[in-house]
Design a protein around this motif. Structure first.
Motif, PDB file in Angstrom:
ATOM      1  N   LYS A   1      67.348 130.784  -4.819  1.00 33.23           N
ATOM      2  CA  LYS A   1      68.578 131.461  -5.219  1.00 33.23           C
ATOM      3  C   LYS A   1      69.531 130.523  -5.970  1.00 33.23           C
ATOM      4  CE  LYS A   1      68.322 134.888  -1.509  1.00 33.23           C
ATOM      5  NZ  LYS A   1      69.018 135.559  -0.370  1.00 33.23           N
TER       6      LYS A   1
ATOM      7  N   CYS B   1      74.047 132.081   1.543  1.00 35.05           N
ATOM      8  CA  CYS B   1      74.038 133.372   0.849  1.00 35.05           C
ATOM      9  C   CYS B   1      74.599 134.489   1.733  1.00 35.05           C
ATOM     10  CB  CYS B   1      72.669 133.700   0.262  1.00 35.05           C
ATOM     11  SG  CYS B   1      71.279 133.626   1.381  1.00 35.05           S
TER      12      CYS B   1
ATOM     13  N   CYS C   1      67.095 129.525  -0.472  1.00 40.22           N
ATOM     14  CA  CYS C   1      66.329 130.702  -0.052  1.00 40.22           C
ATOM     15  C   CYS C   1      65.446 131.199  -1.192  1.00 40.22           C
ATOM     16  CB  CYS C   1      67.271 131.838   0.341  1.00 40.22           C
ATOM     17  SG  CYS C   1      68.208 131.518   1.828  1.00 40.22           S
TER      18      CYS C   1
ATOM     19  N   VAL D   1      67.334 134.668   3.894  1.00 44.34           N
ATOM     20  CA  VAL D   1      68.790 134.513   3.956  1.00 44.34           C
ATOM     21  C   VAL D   1      69.148 133.238   4.726  1.00 44.34           C
ATOM     22  CG1 VAL D   1      69.364 136.963   3.793  1.00 44.34           C
ATOM     23  CG2 VAL D   1      68.837 135.980   6.015  1.00 44.34           C
ATOM     24  N   CYS D   2      70.355 132.718   4.464  1.00 43.99           N
ATOM     25  CA  CYS D   2      70.820 131.512   5.151  1.00 43.99           C
ATOM     26  C   CYS D   2      72.349 131.562   5.198  1.00 43.99           C
ATOM     27  CB  CYS D   2      70.332 130.265   4.417  1.00 43.99           C
ATOM     28  SG  CYS D   2      71.233 129.949   2.885  1.00 43.99           S
TER      29      CYS D   2
ATOM     30  N   CYS E   1      71.669 128.397  -3.011  1.00 44.05           N
ATOM     31  CA  CYS E   1      71.011 127.919  -1.791  1.00 44.05           C
ATOM     32  C   CYS E   1      69.512 127.851  -2.050  1.00 44.05           C
ATOM     33  CB  CYS E   1      71.319 128.832  -0.601  1.00 44.05           C
ATOM     34  SG  CYS E   1      70.691 130.515  -0.818  1.00 44.05           S
TER      35      CYS E   1
HETATM   36 ZN   LIG Z   1      70.387 131.442   1.259  1.00 45.90          ZN
END
Ligand SMILES: [Zn+2]
Length: 497
Positions: free
Chosen positions: A32, A53, A37, A49-50, A35
């Motif tokens: 992304k 994001c 991901c 996801v993290c 990040c």
């Molecule tokens: Zn992320």
């Protein structure tokens, strides 16, 4: 368009449509924009996801270098000026698929500006008049998540959110309001997609949402300077539907104005089944996004050195390639158009045509024999049993007179039946050759000459075009198997004698 026109041709001619397009293109990075991901499409919901994001407190974005390079490359391909310094900004709004409550985008200092695309202004797409459509800007931003209204258990009364798409890098490409018909908008989108695909920065897959388009449209009486009130058509998922939606909107606007009404500035959705647009929300209620510079990111600096490195990876673009190929291989604009539909196709053609006896014949065979068979079987060029090298080999055989056009067609049919390339089928069939035995031809020619004394007389009186008549008769009698060159030679000899 399926719906019947409510506005007469005369009224349509009285008004001038003004169209501008905003296109979002998803950049093909592995991770992304802020990040690490994954951006992979189709993974189980909410697995990529993290904290970054998801916008959890304390998480900080880190800009993806590759996303910047891809956006710059796209901007260069669209003839934009790259701004050495651009600024990320927060676009604040509340929406269920936006957990941060804001989207990181670019506002008054975008990555690139002042580009353009040349389109064919007439509809023949060959040798047409070119028209420049301005590109106002190209900027980087992150995507939001996705609201799902179907495909899960209690979808009837609930909406689900998938945040895998949150933070996927997008390039937003905003055009000037330079288009004057739905057809021009369609042409612009087609050229834009083609250019982006050539750069390789996006797969532009509309079904997966990698390319999305919003259209702004207004009409004004021809000759009037100021613009009419515009509406925006959002989330249309094919170029064909965008063209239909615009055609519908043009007629709707004219109908209202002619009826003494006023256009409401609003966002509308297109229903492809009905061929109509519907009001979604009025612009009076539109958000004030309260943009401000993103405090967690430094200004983005793409200096001259970096720009030069990116520019070095810019491929030859489709229009330039078409022009060069026409010159280099002596092919028509139509041939060049077909052969450059994708970069892979153009690469394959050029790879093969370079060694062909007659590149023009290779182009003709692709057009006349290959594409039709592929289409009939619903195959893409990449899935063709006959490779470009195979097409070239077959073209050379026709060129040298070893096989006839009819034999080539039969061999192509076998290739598709057996899913084998041309050289393999040609070998398996025992390297068939068209007859060079003139005795049978001479006998045929003698018979024809005896049977058509009038035509022979005309030929001998100077009407040399009569030769064509005899050649045609021999070819017909040989069911297309005879070598046309040989037939010509034999007949000329007999007729002259
Ligand atoms: Zn992320």
């Amino acid at each position: 368009m399926a719906t019947t026109s409510v506005v007469s041709e005369n009224l349509l001619a009285k008004y001038e449509p003004v169209i501008g397009l905003e296109v979002h293109v998803q950049l093909l990075t592995a991770s992304k924009i802020f990040c690490s991901c994954s951006t992979r499409f189709g993974d189980p919901p909410n697995t990529n996801v993290c904290p970054v994001c998801l916008g959890l407190p304390g998480a900080l974005p880190v800009l993806n270098r590759k996303a910047v390079e891809f956006a710059v490359l796209a901007a260069m391909a669209l003839q934009c000026r790259i701004n050495e310094v651009s600024i990320f900004a927060r676009k604040n709004y509340f929406y269920p698929d936006l957990p941060k409550g804001y989207q990181i985008s670019q506002y008054d200092k975008p990555l690139a500006e002042f580009g353009f695309i040349d389109i064919d202004a007439n509809e023949s797409k060959t040798n047409g008049d070119r028209k420049k459509i301005g590109i106002t800007r190209l900027h980087l931003e992150e995507d939001a998540g996705k609201s799902l209204h179907e495909g899960f258990a209690d979808a009837a009364d609930k909406t689900a959110i998938d945040l895998n798409r949150t933070g996927v890098p997008l390039a937003e490409i905003v055009s000037e309001p330079d288009m004057r018909s739905a057809e021009e908008a369609y042409e612009y989108l087609t050229r834009l997609k083609e250019i982006i695909l050539y750069t390789g920065v996006s797969d532009c897959n509309m079904e997966e949402g990698s390319l999305r388009c919003d259209a702004n449209i207004s009409v004004r009486p021809r000759g009037q300077k100021e613009l009419g009130t515009k509406t925006e058509v959002k989330n249309v998922n094919s170029f064909r539907f965008i063209r239909q939606a615009l055609e519908y909107e043009i007629e709707r606007h004219i109908g209202i104005i002619e009826g003494g009404g006023r256009i409401t500035q609003e966002t509308r959705l297109y229903n492809a089944h009905e061929g109509k647009t519907y009001g979604m929300r009025s612009k009076e209620q539109a958000h004030d996004y309260r943009y401000f510079p993103e405090p967690d990111l430094l200004p983005l600096v793409v200096d001259e050195k970096w720009q030069a490195a990116i520019r070095a990876s810019l491929p030859e673009l489709p229009e330039a390639r078409r022009q060069r190929m026409m010159k280099e291989y002596g092919i028509t604009a139509g041939d060049a158009h077909t052969l450059t539909l994708t970069r892979a196709m153009a690469d394959q053609f050029e790879g093969a045509a370079g060694s062909a006896k007659n590149p023009k014949r290779v182009a003709n065979l692709v057009q006349s024999e290959l594409l039709g068979r592929l289409k009939a079987q619903g195959l893409e060029l990449g899935q063709s049993p006959i490779s470009m090298a195979g097409v070239t080999a077959s073209a050379d055989l026709v060129e040298s007179g070893a096989i006839s056009g009819k034999m080539l067609k039969d061999l192509y049919d076998l290739c598709f039946e057996r899913n084998q390339d041309f050289p393999a089928v040609y070998e398996a069939e025992g390297r068939p050759e068209q007859s060079r035995d003139t005795s049978a031809l001479e006998k045929l020619a003698d018979e024809l000459i005896a049977a058509n004394p009038k035509q022979v007389e005309q030929y001998r009186a100077g009407k040399k075009t009569m030769l064509g008549f005899f050649v045609g008769q021999v070819m017909k009698a040989s069911k297309g198997q005879a070598n046309p060159q040989l037939v010509n030679e034999v007949l000329t000899k007999k007729l002259e004698g």
